[in-house]
Scaffold this active site. Structure first.
Site, PDB file in Angstrom:
ATOM      1  N   ASP A 100      32.186   5.919  12.530  1.00 56.46           N
ATOM      2  CA  ASP A 100      31.238   6.940  12.097  1.00 56.46           C
ATOM      3  C   ASP A 100      31.386   7.068  10.587  1.00 56.46           C
ATOM      4  OD1 ASP A 100      29.533   9.165  12.152  1.00 56.46           O
ATOM      5  OD2 ASP A 100      30.365   9.791  14.079  1.00 56.46           O
ATOM      6  N   ASP A 201      26.162   8.756   9.599  1.00 55.00           N
ATOM      7  CA  ASP A 201      25.966  10.179   9.835  1.00 55.00           C
ATOM      8  C   ASP A 201      24.929  10.778   8.885  1.00 55.00           C
ATOM      9  OD1 ASP A 201      27.093  12.715  11.073  1.00 55.00           O
ATOM     10  OD2 ASP A 201      27.362  13.166   8.943  1.00 55.00           O
ATOM     11  N   GLU A 256      21.856   8.151  12.072  1.00 53.97           N
ATOM     12  CA  GLU A 256      21.544   9.471  12.612  1.00 53.97           C
ATOM     13  C   GLU A 256      20.484  10.067  11.691  1.00 53.97           C
ATOM     14  OE1 GLU A 256      23.415  13.804  13.711  1.00 53.97           O
ATOM     15  OE2 GLU A 256      23.820  12.858  11.804  1.00 53.97           O
ATOM     16  N   HIS A 322      27.676  14.712  20.750  1.00 54.48           N
ATOM     17  CA  HIS A 322      28.616  15.800  20.445  1.00 54.48           C
ATOM     18  C   HIS A 322      27.959  16.983  19.736  1.00 54.48           C
ATOM     19  CE1 HIS A 322      28.060  13.575  16.833  1.00 54.48           C
ATOM     20  NE2 HIS A 322      28.629  14.545  16.148  1.00 54.48           N
ATOM     21  N   ASP A 323      26.695  16.869  19.368  1.00 52.06           N
ATOM     22  CA  ASP A 323      25.996  17.980  18.704  1.00 52.06           C
ATOM     23  C   ASP A 323      25.059  18.706  19.663  1.00 52.06           C
ATOM     24  OD1 ASP A 323      27.111  17.444  16.196  1.00 52.06           O
ATOM     25  OD2 ASP A 323      25.535  16.002  15.699  1.00 52.06           O
TER      26      ASP A 323
END
Ligand code: GLC
Length: 548
Positions: A100, A201, A256, A322-323
């Site tokens: 990430d 990210d 992302e 995870h968000d």
């Protein structure tokens, strides 16, 4: 045109949230040795790539999305030697690993920022975005993701710095060629260690509108991403990274990217443009998480993306991360129909075009967690909003109810390995509470039950891999009642139908082909049961009369 046959198009990615995966050393926090210990079960599941949420040195204000040293491992997870061992063990099993990469911002504890805030003429000043205030107020009205204002005042030099996320996550200034050079160097450093790619990210936030103009709208701080999202320069920067780093070797690159249109996603992923392999799609998850559970709308959104991208671009597909809350809880039914609805979303994920990404625990049908008090929450967004709203006079119980309903901790609770204390995740008190339903929902039970969610995922992954039409075939939506999502995937003479009942009521449906996989033991001829999912092979006898 996007081609076919790239490994990252055929791969299934498994997202590991390292803090919550498996704790090997009894400190309540998952770690790299814990991942190594569990690689075999991931291999059994059939996934190909592991995406690790950030494991770099970090003060952990935002669980590692605030990096203080890009070339060091956070000691809570282990050492660089542990990482190298993990990479070796993964590769030995044919599993790839992607990192990430968080380069929209750093931690405020990163040496660059520490130097940058010292004086206006420090060589690192230009690594970040510093501005004078306007009449004693922030330089513009931009609202942040985690705070009302995206600016913080720094008394040492009397200027404000920009942070789209928390004040401890100052945004890097990508206009500065030195910043871009640093980013490329650190990417090259990780590639030399042998990793297989990057999840980038918040990457389409790196370019800010020239002049940092005010957002439209009333109020002191306006949260609108129009001036720091998808700016033209974002594409220029991606092309530079591609030219200097991504083109060097085969790798998986996924961005992302918030707020994309189909055209934006094509601009990012069309191979001829030389940017990224794919961008994550969020329109469907944003819709059902923020607006509501509406099968018709879900079908409309996914159909538009499937038909729009086919042959033009490529996407990363996910229903969980995870968000976001877990889809089985927010679109499915995590009580009466938990197993059926978890399997339904598995079917949807693994039969659409785009690289599928699973979040750890999804393959167990893990559900959203809820805690009793604000002190039990860890998510910086939840905690900051709670503080800001209570300080502004909000009634604490009402503020708590609102922030917990949107907390990202809902999907971050520890992996449920077994019915042992702490879900078998750790021998110590976990850093974030386990979901009490671990006694019923855990890997040990899933492995022992041939009809489990885990084994369904395993069979589906195997089916997808053996079926090029499910990876590359053209998507054709079929007419169906509102609650049903029925589509075909066509690749030459191969044709498959997927039929999903997105409601808790039976709905009329007549199967058109041979059932390959489904989530009910006794499928009925003329209707789909609540949350029923089927994958069928369509006979092409009509087309190939001579062969029938
Ligand atoms: C991304 C991450 C999220 C993080 C944010 C800031 O959206 O997925 O977890 O808080 O970026 O880095």
């Amino acid at each position: 045109m996007t081609g076919r046959g790239q490994w990252w198009q055929e791969a299934v990615v498994y997202q590991i949230y390292p803090k919550s995966f498996y704790d090997s050393d009894g400190d309540g926090i998952g770690d790299l040795q814990g991942i190594i210990a569990k690689l075999d079960v991931l291999k059994l599941l059939g996934v190909d790539v592991l995406w690790l949420n950030p494991i770099y040195a970090s003060p952990e204000v935002d669980n590692g999305y605030d990096i203080s040293d890009y070339r060091a491992i956070n000691p809570q997870f282990g050492t660089l030697a542990d990482f190298e061992q993990l990479l070796g063990e993964a590769h030995r099993r044919g599993l790839r690993v992607i990192m990430d990469l968080v380069v929209n911002h750093t931690s405020d504890q990163h040496p660059w920022f520490i130097a940058s805030r010292q004086s206006k003429d420090n060589p690192y000043r230009g690594y970040y975005i510093w501005r004078d205030g306007r009449d004693g107020r922030a330089p513009n009205n931009w609202g942040g993701h985690f705070t009302q204002s995206a600016w913080s005042f720094d008394a040492a030099t009397g200027q404000y710095y920009l942070h789209v996320f928390s004040p401890q996550q100052p945004d890097l200034n990508w206009e500065n060629p030195a910043v871009r050079r640093e980013v490329k160097e650190l990417m090259a450093w990780w590639l030399e260690r042998g990793i297989d790619g990057f999840r980038l990210d918040a990457i389409n936030l790196i370019a800010k509108a020239p002049g940092l103009p005010d957002n439209q709208g009333a109020g002191d701080f306006v949260f609108a991403i129009d001036h720091f999202c998808n700016q033209p320069h974002f594409h220029t920067y991606m092309q530079e990274l591609h030219r200097d780093i991504f083109a060097r070797q085969e790798m998986l690159t996924v961005g992302e990217c918030a707020d994309l249109t189909v055209a934006d996603a094509i601009a990012i992923s069309a191979p001829a443009r030389g940017e990224l392999n794919m961008a994550f799609l969020f329109e469907h998850t944003d819709y059902y998480n923020q607006v509501g559970k509406d099968p018709q709308k879900l079908k409309e959104i996914l159909t538009r993306w499937q038909t729009g991208l086919h042959g033009r671009g490529w996407a990363g597909l996910a229903f969980n991360n995870h968000d976001q809350p877990r889809v089985v809880s927010c679109f499915g039914d995590d009580t009466t129909h938990r197993v059926a609805s978890a399997k339904l979303f598995a079917t949807l994920l693994l039969t659409l075009e785009g690289t599928p990404f699973l979040l750890q625990g999804e393959e167990l049908g893990m559900t959203n967690v809820e805690y009793a008090a604000i002190e039990e929450y860890n998510d910086v967004q939840t905690v900051n909003l709670y503080r800001e709203r209570v300080a502004a006079g909000g009634e604490p119980a009402a503020v708590f109810a609102a922030v917990k309903a949107a907390s990202r901790d809902r999907s971050r609770s520890p992996y449920q390995w077994s019915a042992a204390p702490n879900a078998g995740f750790s021998t110590a008190r976990p850093w974030l509470g386990v979901n009490p339903n671990y006694v019923e929902i855990n890997l040990e039970r899933e492995l022992a039950d041939p009809a489990s969610v885990f084994h369904y995922y395993r069979r589906l992954i195997a089916l997808r891999k053996a079926t090029p039409a499910l990876i590359y075939g053209e998507f054709v939506a079929q007419a169906a009642p509102a609650a049903l999502f029925v589509y075909r995937r066509r690749d030459g003479d191969d044709e498959f139908e997927v039929a999903l009942n997105l409601s808790d009521q039976p709905v009329a449906y007549t199967a058109a082909g041979e059932l390959l996989l489904g989530n009910y033991p006794a499928p009925e001829k003329t209707r789909l049961q609540p949350y029923e999912a089927r994958v069928l092979r369509i006979s092409n006898c009509q087309l190939l009369i001579a062969n029938c």
